[in-house]
Write an enzyme that holds these catalytic residues in place. Structure first.
Site, PDB file in Angstrom:
ATOM      1  N   SER A  97       0.943  -1.339  -0.187  1.00  0.00           N
ATOM      2  CA  SER A  97       0.055   0.149   0.083  1.00  0.00           C
ATOM      3  C   SER A  97       1.045   1.129   0.113  1.00  0.00           C
ATOM      4  O   SER A  97       1.675   1.394   0.952  1.00  0.00           O
ATOM      5  CB  SER A  97      -0.797  -0.239   1.319  1.00  0.00           C
ATOM      6  OG  SER A  97      -1.558   1.182   1.514  1.00  0.00           O
ATOM      7  N   GLY A 108      -3.744  -4.078   6.321  1.00  0.00           N
ATOM      8  CA  GLY A 108      -2.631  -3.783   7.010  1.00  0.00           C
ATOM      9  C   GLY A 108      -2.765  -2.677   8.014  1.00  0.00           C
ATOM     10  O   GLY A 108      -3.806  -1.603   7.208  1.00  0.00           O
ATOM     11  N   LYS A 119      -1.075  -1.006  -4.484  1.00  0.00           N
ATOM     12  CA  LYS A 119      -2.249  -0.190  -4.107  1.00  0.00           C
ATOM     13  C   LYS A 119      -2.018   1.124  -3.758  1.00  0.00           C
ATOM     14  O   LYS A 119      -0.948   1.292  -3.110  1.00  0.00           O
ATOM     15  CB  LYS A 119      -2.914  -1.054  -2.637  1.00  0.00           C
ATOM     16  CG  LYS A 119      -3.874   0.029  -1.858  1.00  0.00           C
ATOM     17  CD  LYS A 119      -4.559  -0.975  -0.641  1.00  0.00           C
ATOM     18  CE  LYS A 119      -4.699   0.108   0.414  1.00  0.00           C
ATOM     19  NZ  LYS A 119      -5.315  -0.774   1.506  1.00  0.00           N
ATOM     20  N   ASP A 174      -7.287   2.769  -2.756  1.00  0.00           N
ATOM     21  CA  ASP A 174      -8.054   2.758  -1.698  1.00  0.00           C
ATOM     22  C   ASP A 174      -8.274   4.274  -1.206  1.00  0.00           C
ATOM     23  O   ASP A 174      -7.233   5.022  -1.147  1.00  0.00           O
ATOM     24  CB  ASP A 174      -7.161   2.146  -0.385  1.00  0.00           C
ATOM     25  CG  ASP A 174      -7.830   1.872   0.798  1.00  0.00           C
ATOM     26  OD1 ASP A 174      -8.924   2.406   0.879  1.00  0.00           O
ATOM     27  OD2 ASP A 174      -7.197   1.849   1.649  1.00  0.00           O
ATOM     28  N   ASP A 217     -13.507  -2.136   3.156  1.00  0.00           N
ATOM     29  CA  ASP A 217     -12.362  -2.318   4.248  1.00  0.00           C
ATOM     30  C   ASP A 217     -13.414  -1.709   5.586  1.00  0.00           C
ATOM     31  O   ASP A 217     -14.035  -2.379   6.376  1.00  0.00           O
ATOM     32  CB  ASP A 217     -11.178  -1.283   4.245  1.00  0.00           C
ATOM     33  CG  ASP A 217     -10.106  -1.288   5.259  1.00  0.00           C
ATOM     34  OD1 ASP A 217     -10.703  -1.682   6.463  1.00  0.00           O
ATOM     35  OD2 ASP A 217      -9.325  -0.508   4.966  1.00  0.00           O
ATOM     36  N   LYS A 219      -3.064   5.046  -2.428  1.00  0.00           N
ATOM     37  CA  LYS A 219      -3.932   5.739  -1.780  1.00  0.00           C
ATOM     38  C   LYS A 219      -4.499   6.915  -2.464  1.00  0.00           C
ATOM     39  O   LYS A 219      -3.697   7.315  -3.396  1.00  0.00           O
ATOM     40  CB  LYS A 219      -3.338   6.280  -0.354  1.00  0.00           C
ATOM     41  CG  LYS A 219      -3.158   5.143   0.521  1.00  0.00           C
ATOM     42  CD  LYS A 219      -4.261   4.404   1.136  1.00  0.00           C
ATOM     43  CE  LYS A 219      -4.035   3.874   2.294  1.00  0.00           C
ATOM     44  NZ  LYS A 219      -5.180   3.047   2.944  1.00  0.00           N
ATOM     45  N   GLU A 259     -11.093   0.293  -3.222  1.00  0.00           N
ATOM     46  CA  GLU A 259     -11.309  -0.010  -1.702  1.00  0.00           C
ATOM     47  C   GLU A 259     -11.888   1.175  -1.100  1.00  0.00           C
ATOM     48  O   GLU A 259     -11.439   2.261  -1.217  1.00  0.00           O
ATOM     49  CB  GLU A 259     -10.220  -0.431  -1.163  1.00  0.00           C
ATOM     50  CG  GLU A 259     -10.119  -0.586   0.388  1.00  0.00           C
ATOM     51  CD  GLU A 259      -8.877  -1.158   1.103  1.00  0.00           C
ATOM     52  OE1 GLU A 259      -7.774  -1.398   0.037  1.00  0.00           O
ATOM     53  OE2 GLU A 259      -8.631  -1.159   2.283  1.00  0.00           O
ATOM     54  N   LYS A 262      -9.223  -7.025   8.310  1.00  0.00           N
ATOM     55  CA  LYS A 262      -8.222  -6.654   9.361  1.00  0.00           C
ATOM     56  C   LYS A 262      -8.743  -7.146  10.548  1.00  0.00           C
ATOM     57  O   LYS A 262      -9.839  -6.988  11.173  1.00  0.00           O
ATOM     58  CB  LYS A 262      -8.261  -5.231   9.444  1.00  0.00           C
ATOM     59  CG  LYS A 262      -7.651  -4.452   8.172  1.00  0.00           C
ATOM     60  CD  LYS A 262      -7.655  -3.036   8.363  1.00  0.00           C
ATOM     61  CE  LYS A 262      -7.162  -2.310   7.038  1.00  0.00           C
ATOM     62  NZ  LYS A 262      -7.282  -0.961   6.890  1.00  0.00           N
TER      63      LYS A 262
END
Ligand code: OSB
Ligand code: MG
Length: 370
Positions: free
Chosen positions: A135, A290, A161, A188, A238, A163, A213, A262
């Protein structure tokens, strides 16, 4: 299982590189480590809650309070035979999943050590190597982002991934796709968009993303269901999935096609397994998210990633991406092909570096059973 003592430490460990999500930028890892002692065995757990309630309503101070004031007394009062029964002991506490999960994790490490079993085997894992993704946070410039992606691909990571947030999305993805046309890529948003952004989010379709995400509100299923109907790209949830019922509702509403599990967010490994099993039965793939964990929490993520339905690369990556020196030895390492080989040692499979943990401890409480 007789737990005689619980030590709760708040630690502060600098990140090698800051990490920025749509809600904040962090420069150091501040969290809680739970150490349980009993019958000559020690178990370790890490709390997913961070220094502020930005990802979810908990922070490490609320978790410290709830653990000290409510969870520890309940644990010492109860006679629990197995770690999997811990949830029934703390079921009277509403919410506070990350506080509960941290203590439960220490009990699972403790119990699997007592049984001389690696945690992943104890949990019913089926694979010895797990595929890893990374990420990558929001950077100061697009050039820095491209350089970071290149570095991670060179290290072998199997999916990237990114952000995103309004203003760091379409243009960024254009540049990334121009440079890396075939890389398995996802994004995400940590809930940074709203119902007014559906058309804007549709612009992400052309980038052939594996999934998007948590594009919308952190506590929403209905609007995600509306969005998923308009998008070909799978939505992954998530924040919206807090427990098994949320996962059931999300799948029923077709609010997502993938779930990020998670352990901390869902209140522990027992609930995480329930969600995993339900998704498996429904044909919905999952992957392990994570929370920028230090080694103790990271080792736990590695173990849970061995369960059957964790079929997609997760956000479980090498310790050295985050920390100069981790809380465990050896640190979590990733092969040049982008896999973690699970440890065969009992429990979480890594030794806690107690001297180092003591050095980075900023607050410590000890509780002893009477
Ligand atoms: O949404 O998955 C998330 C980090 C902190 C809070 C939330 C998230 C993340 C990450 C980083 O994406 C995952 C990691 O590298 O541990
Ligand atoms: Mg996320």
């Amino acid at each position: 299982m007789t737990i005689e003592k619980l030590i709760l430490r708040e630690i502060s460990l600098p990140f090698i590189h800051f990490f920025e999500t749509s809600f904040c930028r962090v420069y150091e890892k501040q969290t809680l480590l739970v150490q349980v002692e009993g019958e000559g065995t020690t178990g370790w757990g890490e709390c997913a809650a961070a220094e502020g309630p930005f990802y979810s309503p908990e922070d490490l101070y609320s978790a410290r309070h709830v653990i000290s004031r409510h969870i520890v007394p309940a644990l010492f009062e109860a006679e629990i035979g197995k770690a999997e029964h811990f949830q029934s002991v703390v079921g009277f506490i509403r919410g506070h999943p990350m506080a509960k999960a941290a203590v439960e994790a220490a009990l699972f490490d403790w119990e699997s050590k007592r049984l001389e079993l690696p945690l992943w085997e104890f949990l019913g894992g089926v694979r010895r190597t797990i595929p890893c993704g990374v990420s990558i946070g929001i950077q100061d410039t697009p050039q820095q982002l491209l350089a970071k992606i290149e570095e991670e691909l060179d290290s072998g990571y199997r999916r990237i991934k990114l952000k995103i947030k309004p203003g760091w999305d379409v243009d960024i993805l254009k540049r990334v796709r121009d440079r890396f046309p075939d890389v398995p890529l996802m994004v995400d948003a940590n809930g940074a968009y709203g119902v007014e952004d559906f058309e804007h989010l549709a612009k992400l379709e052309e980038f052939r993303l594996l999934m998007i995400e948590q594009p919308l509100y952190h506590d929403d299923l209905i609007e995600h269901s509306r969005l998923q109907k308009e998008l070909k790209t799978p939505v992954c949830l998530d924040e919206s999935i807090r427990h098994l019922r949320d996962a059931q509702h999300a799948i029923e509403l077709e609010a997502c096609r993938v779930i990020n599990i998670k352990v901390g967010r869902v209140g522990g490994v027992v609930e995480a397994k329930r969600i995993h099993d339900y998704c498996l039965q429904q044909g919905v793939p999952v992957w392990c998210g994570g929370m920028l964990e230090t080694g103790v929490g990271r080792a736990f993520n590695v173990a849970i990633s061995t369960l059957e339905n964790f079929v997609l690369p997760g956000d479980v990556s090498a310790s050295h991406r985050y920390f100069e020196k981790d809380t465990i030895t050896p640190p979590v390492e990733v092969t040049p092909e982008g896999f973690i080989e699970v440890s065969t040692a009992p429990g979480i499979g890594y030794e806690t570096d107690i001297e180092w943990v003591e050095r980075v401890t900023v607050h410590k409480d000890s509780f002893t059973r009477e």
